[in-house]
Design a protein around this motif. Structure first.
Motif, mmCIF file in Angstrom:
data_model
loop_
_atom_site.group_PDB
_atom_site.id
_atom_site.type_symbol
_atom_site.label_atom_id
_atom_site.label_comp_id
_atom_site.label_asym_id
_atom_site.label_seq_id
_atom_site.Cartn_x
_atom_site.Cartn_y
_atom_site.Cartn_z
ATOM 1 N N SER A 22 32.523 5.140 49.496
ATOM 2 C CA SER A 22 31.916 4.757 47.913
ATOM 3 C C SER A 22 31.304 5.486 46.947
ATOM 4 N N GLY A 23 31.867 5.058 45.356
ATOM 5 C CA GLY A 23 31.474 5.443 44.597
ATOM 6 C C GLY A 23 31.755 6.992 43.842
ATOM 7 N N TRP A 24 33.360 6.924 44.430
ATOM 8 C CA TRP A 24 34.097 7.950 44.579
ATOM 9 C C TRP A 24 35.156 7.564 43.061
ATOM 10 N N LYS A 25 35.371 8.164 41.915
ATOM 11 C CA LYS A 25 36.382 7.847 41.191
ATOM 12 C C LYS A 25 36.910 9.302 40.700
ATOM 13 N N VAL A 26 37.995 8.907 40.743
ATOM 14 C CA VAL A 26 39.263 9.843 41.024
ATOM 15 C C VAL A 26 39.118 10.375 39.300
ATOM 16 N N VAL A 27 39.237 11.588 39.073
ATOM 17 C CA VAL A 27 39.629 12.372 37.744
ATOM 18 C C VAL A 27 40.725 12.953 37.239
ATOM 19 N N LYS A 28 41.070 13.885 38.896
ATOM 20 C CA LYS A 28 42.866 13.702 37.617
ATOM 21 C C LYS A 28 43.652 13.698 39.966
ATOM 22 N N ASN A 29 44.890 13.265 39.588
ATOM 23 C CA ASN A 29 45.861 13.553 40.231
ATOM 24 C C ASN A 29 47.287 14.136 40.159
ATOM 25 N N SER A 30 47.256 15.528 40.308
ATOM 26 C CA SER A 30 48.385 16.559 40.575
ATOM 27 C C SER A 30 49.315 16.759 41.362
ATOM 28 N N LYS A 31 50.333 16.247 41.841
ATOM 29 C CA LYS A 31 51.158 17.263 42.386
ATOM 30 C C LYS A 31 50.752 16.843 43.454
ATOM 31 N N LYS A 32 50.981 15.875 44.380
ATOM 32 C CA LYS A 32 49.947 15.199 45.407
ATOM 33 C C LYS A 32 48.306 16.070 45.678
ATOM 34 N N ILE A 33 47.487 15.808 45.169
ATOM 35 C CA ILE A 33 46.831 16.250 45.045
ATOM 36 C C ILE A 33 46.120 15.423 44.715
#
Length: 221
Positions: A22-33
């Motif tokens: 709970s509560g996690w916010k995606v801050v970066k999505n790059s090169k399958k990471i």
């Protein structure tokens, strides 16, 4: 200090972060990471969660991440990584000096961390670390002494393809000094993606020896 008890406690904290959805916010999505964050309960900063797939078995991946001998050969964020006290085959204290970050706006830091490896059911390995006071390596005027609140890696086999592992990393680093938190928050996600890419590249080129039988590296003066 009971280092073994602290290592066990830190491993449990890392497992707790992994199980907390709970509560996690995606801050970066790059090169399958994928990098996610939430407010740390340990300090006025963020706890980061980094996830990716590594083309290696879980046992070899955890050995690769845990062994200190060749860390600086693949981890480009570090100037130095030395074991300064071996507690047992699965637990040691290390002294780390980082490179500068963010075009030099974040100067090198040094850290004294307790690092341990724990094996769990389902071929899951947890490598945990947390900063400790260590009288033989007091803070110096050369580097700002940073502090790692419970950090670590969870290595899991990918069930449909055991030649691959899922790597989940947790970072909550207090840089200290006069650094504005906004600078850390702006640069950390990209640095964490770079670290995960370094893991992928490093494990391709390294020969991964058995985890048993460390050689004490001494320390750099």
């Amino acid at each position: 200090m009971d280092y073994k008890a602290l290592a066990q406690q830190t491993a449990q904290e890392i497992l707790g972060y992994y199980q907390d959805t709970s509560g996690w916010k995606v801050v970066k999505n790059s090169k399958k990471i994928t990098v996610s964050s939430k407010a740390s309960k340990k300090f006025h900063g963020n706890l980061y969660r980094i996830e990716g797939m590594i083309p290696e078995s879980t046992s070899k991946l955890s050995d690769f991440l845990f062994k200190p001998e060749n860390r600086v050969t693949w981890d480009k964020s570090l100037k130095m990584y030395n074991m300064v006290l071996k507690i047992d085959s699965d637990t040691f204290i290390c002294h780390t000096i980082t490179q500068s970050f963010a075009m030099g706006s974040i100067s090198p830091r040094d850290f004294i961390d307790l690092v341990s490896l724990k094996h769990y059911e389902g071929n899951m390995d947890v490598i945990s670390s947390t900063s400790v006071d260590f009288p033989a390596y007091l803070p110096s005027s050369t580097y700002i002494r940073g502090y790692n609140h419970a950090c670590g890696y969870i290595c899991l086999p990918v069930q449909e393809n055991p030649a691959y592992s899922k790597l989940v990393m947790f970072v909550q680093t207090e840089m200290r000094g006069k650094l504005a938190p906004s600078i850390t928050e702006a640069t950390m996600p990209s640095n964490l993606v770079s670290f995960m890419l370094n893991v992928k590249d490093g494990i391709k080129t390294q020969k991964i020896p058995s985890r048993r039988g460390y050689h004490h590296n001494g320390h750099s003066s």
